[in-house]
Design an enzyme around this catalytic site. Structure first.
Site, mmCIF file in Angstrom:
data_model
loop_
_atom_site.group_PDB
_atom_site.id
_atom_site.type_symbol
_atom_site.label_atom_id
_atom_site.label_comp_id
_atom_site.label_asym_id
_atom_site.label_seq_id
_atom_site.Cartn_x
_atom_site.Cartn_y
_atom_site.Cartn_z
ATOM 1 N N CYS A 97 -123.244 4.733 -52.173
ATOM 2 C CA CYS A 97 -124.495 4.498 -52.899
ATOM 3 C C CYS A 97 -125.414 3.577 -52.091
ATOM 4 O O CYS A 97 -125.920 3.977 -51.054
ATOM 5 C CB CYS A 97 -124.201 3.947 -54.294
ATOM 6 S SG CYS A 97 -125.617 4.012 -55.380
ATOM 7 N N HIS A 225 -119.840 7.379 -56.791
ATOM 8 C CA HIS A 225 -119.002 6.169 -56.717
ATOM 9 C C HIS A 225 -117.523 6.485 -56.897
ATOM 10 O O HIS A 225 -117.046 6.575 -58.028
ATOM 11 C CB HIS A 225 -119.421 5.197 -57.823
ATOM 12 C CG HIS A 225 -120.743 4.565 -57.595
ATOM 13 N ND1 HIS A 225 -120.886 3.368 -56.938
ATOM 14 C CD2 HIS A 225 -121.996 4.951 -57.936
ATOM 15 C CE1 HIS A 225 -122.162 3.030 -56.882
ATOM 16 N NE2 HIS A 225 -122.867 3.981 -57.484
ATOM 17 N N GLU A 227 -115.060 4.472 -56.436
ATOM 18 C CA GLU A 227 -114.374 3.315 -57.036
ATOM 19 C C GLU A 227 -114.534 3.294 -58.548
ATOM 20 O O GLU A 227 -113.794 2.589 -59.238
ATOM 21 C CB GLU A 227 -114.879 2.011 -56.411
ATOM 22 C CG GLU A 227 -116.229 1.505 -56.903
ATOM 23 C CD GLU A 227 -117.434 2.297 -56.395
ATOM 24 O OE1 GLU A 227 -117.235 3.218 -55.574
ATOM 25 O OE2 GLU A 227 -118.562 2.009 -56.826
#
Lengths: 271, 998
Positions: A97, A225, A227
């Site tokens: 990002c 993302h 994570e």
């Protein structure tokens, strides 16, 4: 015995996904450290001790003057050489990002012909005109050299950005295609190309590009993302998936998640 | 010589921002613009060489792939161009980061008189626009004249070389700061000065203030430091500390309550003590998980043995009403400083919003300062930037439309944080200041912004409200400070921390000094944005992004080293003492010297007459309505009502997943577009424990009785938590009251006594409902004066008051997040149950509102009956025998069955005659009554026996099945089909109002 894989997750100046990124790398078997950008600049922390460098998500410098732009300026002016050195040693770099926006502005991507300093692709304002949080489905290019996506075919992750539209001129796009550097492309929920249609392609990226890598596959940048999908309950449909699994007497929860799998590939690269 | 750089996207790239302007110009004013291109303008007021200018242009400010730029005006085609820039002194966040980038790139430091400013130029192509049309676009769409200035240039007037010209919005105050003394020879003099200086002193406080300064002992002490009459800074300090915003004089007031119907009288001395503090302390005794309440910036509850969560809620109504974006971003960023300043500091883990505004398509004759549509767009964007750029997930939110909020909008912002139970072995929730500790101000600098913000929010909005209190929050600066302070906390460097919000240093230093017993502040050490501020302005300025921290002298070096690492400015501005005095000097000269205990002594309590007129006495009755014949059309229309329909466009603008903690998102269901009952996060990533959060707002019921408004709001919030699987025994609450002015005045506020009685009844309901449900109030705030004077078509002004409103926020623990459930029907064949009793309670319902009625049968909450049901439902969820749960809220059973069907993208076959009810025999009542205590549950048929056994003693019945057909089919009391609609049609109706917004 497995070697220690040390992961440096950048923090500071408005970055904000550092805790969960470090946590996910820990689940993946790495040894993460959250390190302030200034600690590398003032040399209290050296990149030499690390194998994976993470430019994570967030709003560095408030996204003013283009997302990732000011962070790239600060890194390039102060530790540009160190980063190039880090890459040349065969280590891994991932930009997620805001981190993707930063490494594109640093010129680490697309990295044609070992040139890691020319800006030739951009991430610009979403066509929809707004910041958007939604989950996207992506097709993974099986021919891509990307280390992170090895043996992964499709992947679902959330996007959360206002400037994620991938853009480059025809020539650059052609080269990216030719080199199989286009790693992730937005797709419909049944894995067909999104063909730039909103909302499957949430930002209007050309060729539905969600992530690219350098020709070596060791530098990877993506807007979604990973994570944020390290736990089964992160998935937007998990209560539904759980109920269906229960009824079909299938096991729940699944052993791994897609986001975690990307990071596991990175850690396993060194073992 | 300043230079001006213009940057724009390559002409062949779409300009999304410009397209948005086109769309809004069409939606707002009906103007057809051919195209709009935006140009970013950077004005560099610094001595840079040509070489340096070239370097920053290409390396920083121009993306070689997507942008073009030039130090002379770009030749972009237009018919009209509008330049929009900030007014002097308004926070220009991109201007500040531009300075950082330039300094980095060029390895220089800009001088004190050098700066960078950002602005925008819009190039508009449009046929047939007049200057006035363009001015309307500028003033009502692109800029807000409170914070911005603009210039309009037509193509005919355009000079290709000069362009817009260079405007430097720097603040130049050619002024030497002075302390003024204020005569107090009579109450009248002080009252007059209070009015002139906008001190907003309460007339009743004036004798107390005078007698303090006239006291011989006080005078003698003051003479020793060179003071006699009070100084302006002293009176400003007292004014801040005594403001309703800081001191909650209304809630601490004495209410003389009379029931006009029965003639019964009652005196309630201090609503805060009797209805908030007392029940909370009583519950704290019974609930060991309640860690810290009623004193700090936020309340704390136990998350697990190693962590405490903290929660607080605020409103930022007045500033948002004037400058929607600036007000709301300042509100959300401001409330995020509360957890950061709780205990020794907490990490922010989530936020939520609540917006109450006039109807988005309002076309009436009153002229609010900002049209509700523009106001809503602005507050949405402010909370978006404030939350997203802080890296804090916004996991819940509500929007409520009612034209009563056109006088003043409501912007609720709620913040949750988490702290370790111990810091360096010491309890993290405790903190104090001690004599000898240093007072350190961290974060942003001080300017004129925000002056008199607190006193302005304690007044009704009028043409004279000073605009200077509007400011723009800076989440970037605050995020850096947040990361820095948490690192300092973990190293044990922080003795005390609090935020600078309302009242600025005056509040943060004044209040923190009470622990040590005094303080000495050297005001000249406070870093300023620009010179020329008076001492009193430095002291009370509400410039944002600042925390006040107490640090032991031994820890100073390490604290400052960490501050430097995080690029945060920190300054020692004084020290704590045990002198009993608030002592302020400026260049060694005393400008304030006040006994700290002045604030806790002798000020008169506010008095209110409260007169309750019951709904019956007011003539409220049930309307006479014959049963509808077309329930399908009725349900579709209600689904499209502004307060029921989808607002996905807002939810998606908020990052609700950052920090990786998301378990139950704000949007759920097969198509990920339905509102979840509550949100759940997993704030400790190594733990499987969750924190559930929900809010509710039901001001419509205040039209009948604010008592029931309050109890229904609490009950809804509780049911929302229970629906996702949160523990009903660990619910903590936050009350946020927003009320119109309750002080009776025969001309200005003739119904003030009634509004006061509504507040009393609301507080009583809060007390009783919280005690019954066992909800300690972890935090709470009140914001009075939800009134405005709007201009009508004849130039008259009309007072518009908001509905008496209480937002209730709740949080609780989910022991294992894997047991959470969502609201959407899951699998065809599943059985549908209703838990709870439906009564004839349509008063002030969405159904009545739709038909233009209020009625009188407002829902009554019976916690003693409801709570055991909630506990049982929680057990069923925990045992994994439930596929979905959804509370029945606003709109009633019909609306919420539709929600479940839409959530699953599945049909339902429903028999209304099976619905457990009490005295109800009409289909419309069954479908639209808003009785509390109810849920819709779906289960796997294999669990039927277990489930029914668990609910044997409670009102609970199977009313139908989930079907594959994709149709919601409802059979009425006589078993005949009364309603049939496909899920697609339901969704189309539900998404119709705002579905095309992104």
């Amino acid at each position: 015995m497995k070697a220690n894989v040390n992961v440096l997750v950048l923090t500071g100046y408005g970055l904000n996904c550092d805790h969960e990124t470090a946590h996910t790398f820990e689940l993946a078997g790495g040894i993460p450290s959250r390190v302030h950008i200034n600690s590398i600049i003032d040399e209290s922390i050296s990149l030499d001790a690390f194998q994976i460098l993470v430019f994570g998500g967030g709003f560095s410098w408030g996204d003013d003057h283009g997302a990732g732009v000011v962070q790239a300026v600060r890194m390039k002016t102060n530790i540009g050489e160190k980063i190039l050195d880090f890459i040349s040693k065969g280590n891994l770099v991932i930009g997620i990002c805001n981190g993707f926006q930063t490494i594109v502005n640093l010129g680490l991507l697309p990295g044609f012909d070992h040139d890691y300093s020319t800006r030739s692709v951009a991430l610009t304002y979403n066509d929809c005109g707004n910041f958007r949080d939604q989950w996207v489905n992506m097709r993974v290019n099986p021919k891509s050299p990307c280390i992170f996506t090895k043996d992964i075919h499709t992947i679902e992750l959330p996007v959360r950005h206002g400037e994620g539209k991938f853009f480059a001129d025809e020539k650059t796009l052609h080269r990216l295609l030719e080199n199989n550097q286009i790693v992730l492309q937005y797709a419909t929920r049944d894995n067909q190309p999104a063909n730039q249609a909103f909302p499957d392609n949430p930002n209007g990226s050309v060729l539905d590009i969600a992530g690219i890598c350098d020709p070596t596959g060791r530098v990877f940048g993506l807007m979604p993302h990973p994570e944020a999908y390290h736990h089964p309950t992160n998935h937007p449909d998990w209560t539904r998936l759980k109920e269906i699994s229960k009824r079909n007497q299938n096991p729940w929860p699944p052993e791994t998640t897609m986001g975690l799998a990307l990071f596991q590939n990175a850690v396993n690269f060194f073992s | 010589m300043p230079n001006q750089l213009e940057i724009t996207l390559n002409p062949d790239l779409a300009d999304a921002e410009g397209q948005k302007v086109c769309q809004k110009a069409r939606d707002y004013f009906g103007f057809e613009l051919t195209s709009v291109r935006t140009i970013h303008v950077i004005t560099i007021d610094a001595h840079l060489t040509q070489e340096q200018l070239t370097a920053i242009r290409s390396e920083i400010f121009t993306n070689p792939v997507t942008q073009i730029s030039s130090y002379s005006p770009l030749s972009i085609d237009f018919d009209w161009t509008i330049w929009v820039g900030f007014r002097p002194g308004v926070k220009d966040n991109p201007g500040s980061t531009a300075v950082e980038a330039i300094e980095d790139q060029l390895r220089i430091k800009l001088g004190p008189n050098e700066a960078v400013y950002t602005s925008k130029r819009y190039c508009i192509k449009a046929k047939n626009l007049t200057y006035d049309d363009v001015d309307k676009i500028a003033g009502e769409l692109l800029a807000n004249d409170i914070i911005q200035q603009w210039r309009i240039i037509s193509i005919q007037e355009w000079d290709k070389l000069i362009g817009t010209g260079i405007i430097i919005p720097s603040v130049k105050l050619d002024y030497i700061p002075t302390v003024t003394t204020i005569p107090i020879d009579s109450d009248q003099t002080l009252q007059k000065i209070s009015a002139e200086r906008n001190l907003a002193l309460n007339p009743n406080d004036i004798p107390t203030i005078r007698s303090y300064f006239l006291d011989p002992d006080v005078s003698a002490g003051r003479a020793e430091v060179g003071l006699s009459d009070p100084t302006d800074i002293e009176l400003e300090y007292i004014s801040q500390a005594r403001s309703d915003h800081c001191n909650h004089n209304t809630f601490r007031g004495c209410f003389h309550y009379t029931d006009r119907t029965t003639g019964e009288k009652e005196v309630i001395n201090n609503l805060f003590k009797t209805c908030i503090e007392a029940p909370t302390l009583a519950l704290k005794e019974k609930k060991p998980w309640v860690v810290s309440v009623l004193w700090d910036n936020a309340g704390a509850g136990r998350f697990d043995s190693d962590h405490y969560y903290v929660i607080t809620g605020e409103t930022h109504n007045s500033p948002s009403n004037m400058e929607a974006y600036g007000g709301s971003i300042t509100g959300i960023v401001g409330v995020y400083r509360d957890p950061l300043g709780t205990g020794k500091g907490s990490k922010l883990i989530m936020g939520s919003y609540g917006f109450c505004v006039g109807h988005r398509d309002y076309q009436g004759e009153l002229k609010p300062h900002l049209h509700p549509r523009r106001l809503l767009d602005g507050v949405i964007e402010g909370v978006k930037d404030g939350g997203n750029k802080s890296g804090i997930p916004t996991t819940f939110g509500q929007v409520l439309f009612h034209d009563g909020y056109m006088g003043k909008c409501l912007v609720f912002v709620t913040a949750l944080g988490i702290m370790p139970a111990k810091v360096k072995g010491m309890p993290a929730e405790q903190k104090k200041t001690s004599p000898g500790e240093l007072i350190i101000m961290c974060g942003g600098r001080v300017g004129k912004d925000g002056i008199h913000g607190v006193t302005a929010s304690s007044e009704t909005f009028s043409a004279n409200t000073p605009a200077g209190h509007v400011q723009i929050g800076d989440p970037y600066t605050q995020k850096k400070m947040h990361d820095f302070l948490l690192e300092a906390r973990d190293e044990g460097l922080i003795s005390f921390i609090t935020d600078n919000g309302g009242g600025g240093l005056s509040s943060s230093v004044g209040e923190s000094a009470e622990y040590a017993g005094g303080c000495q502040v050297q005001l000249e050490k406070v870093p300023l944005k620009y010179e020329g501020l008076n001492q009193w302005e430095i002291w009370i300025s509400e410039s944002q992004e600042r925390m006040t921290v107490a640090v032991k002298p031994d820890h100073l070096d390490r604290f400052m080293a960490l501050s430097h690492k995080h690029a945060v400015e920190s300054s020692v501005i004084g020290n704590y003492t045990d002198s009993g005095k608030l002592h302020i000097t400026y260049n060694d000269k005393t400008c304030a010297y006040i006994n700290l205990n002045l604030m806790s002594s002798g000020f008169p309590q506010w008095q209110f007459d409260a007169e309750w007129i019951s709904p019956e006495t007011r003539g409220l009755t049930e309307p006479v309505i014959g049963e509808p014949r077309d329930y399908t059309a009725l349900l579709l229309d209600i689904l499209g009502r502004p307060n029921i329909c989808s607002r996905e466009w807002i939810t998606r603008q908020y990052d609700h997943e950052v920090q990786g903690t998301s378990v139950i998102k704000p949007l759920v269901g097969a198509e990920r577009d339905m509102n979840s009952d509550a949100s759940v996060i997993r704030p400790v990533l190594h733990s499987e424990k969750g924190l559930a959060f929900a809010q509710s707002l039901l001001p419509a019921y205040s039209a009948i009785d604010a008592y029931h408004m309050t109890s229904c709001t609490i009950d809804e919030a509780v049911r929302r938590l229970v629906s996702v699987g949160a523990d009903p025994d660990q619910i903590g609450g936050v009350d946020n009251f927003c009320w119109p002015d309750i002080q009776f005045h025969p001309k200005k506020n003739p119904d003030g006594k009634f509004k006061a009685a509504q507040l009393v009844r609301s507080c009583k309901a809060l007390r009783e409902t919280c005690l019954s449900y066992g909800i300690p109030l972890l935090s709470g705030k009140d914001s009075m004066y939800v009134d405005g004077h709007l201009t009508g078509p004849y130039g008259e002004t009309r007072k518009v008051s908001g509905l008496p409103t209480m937002q209730f926020s709740v949080t609780s623990i989910v022991p294992d997040v894997q047991n959470c459930v969502t609201m959407d029907a899951k699998i065809p064949g599943d059985l549908i149950y209703i838990v709870g009793i439906t009564k004839n309670e349509l008063g002030a319902s969405e159904y009545y509102e739709h038909l233009g009625y209020v009625g009188s049968h407002v829902p009554h909450i019976l916690p003693e009956q409801f709570f055991p049901v909630y506990k049982t439902l929680n057990q069923a969820i925990t045992q994994n025998i439930i596929a979905s749960v959804h509370g029945i809220y606003r709109g009633g059973l019909g609306v919420h069955l539709a929600m479940k069907a839409m959530g699953g993208n599945l049909g339902m076959e429903i028999d209304l005659f099976q619905v457990p009810s009490d005295g109800v025999n009409r289909n419309d009542t069954l479908l639209f009554s808003e009785s509390g205590g109810r849920f819709i549950v779906t289960i796997d048929p294999n669990h039927q026996e277990t489930f029914e056994k668990m609910f044997l003693d409670f009102p609970c019945a199977m009313i139908g099945k989930v079907t594959e057909t994709g149709n919601l089919v409802i059979h009425g009391t006589d078993a005949r089909q009364i309603l049939s609609a496909s899920v697609q049609d339901l969704k189309a109706a539900w998404k119709r109002p705002f579905g095309d917004l992104i």
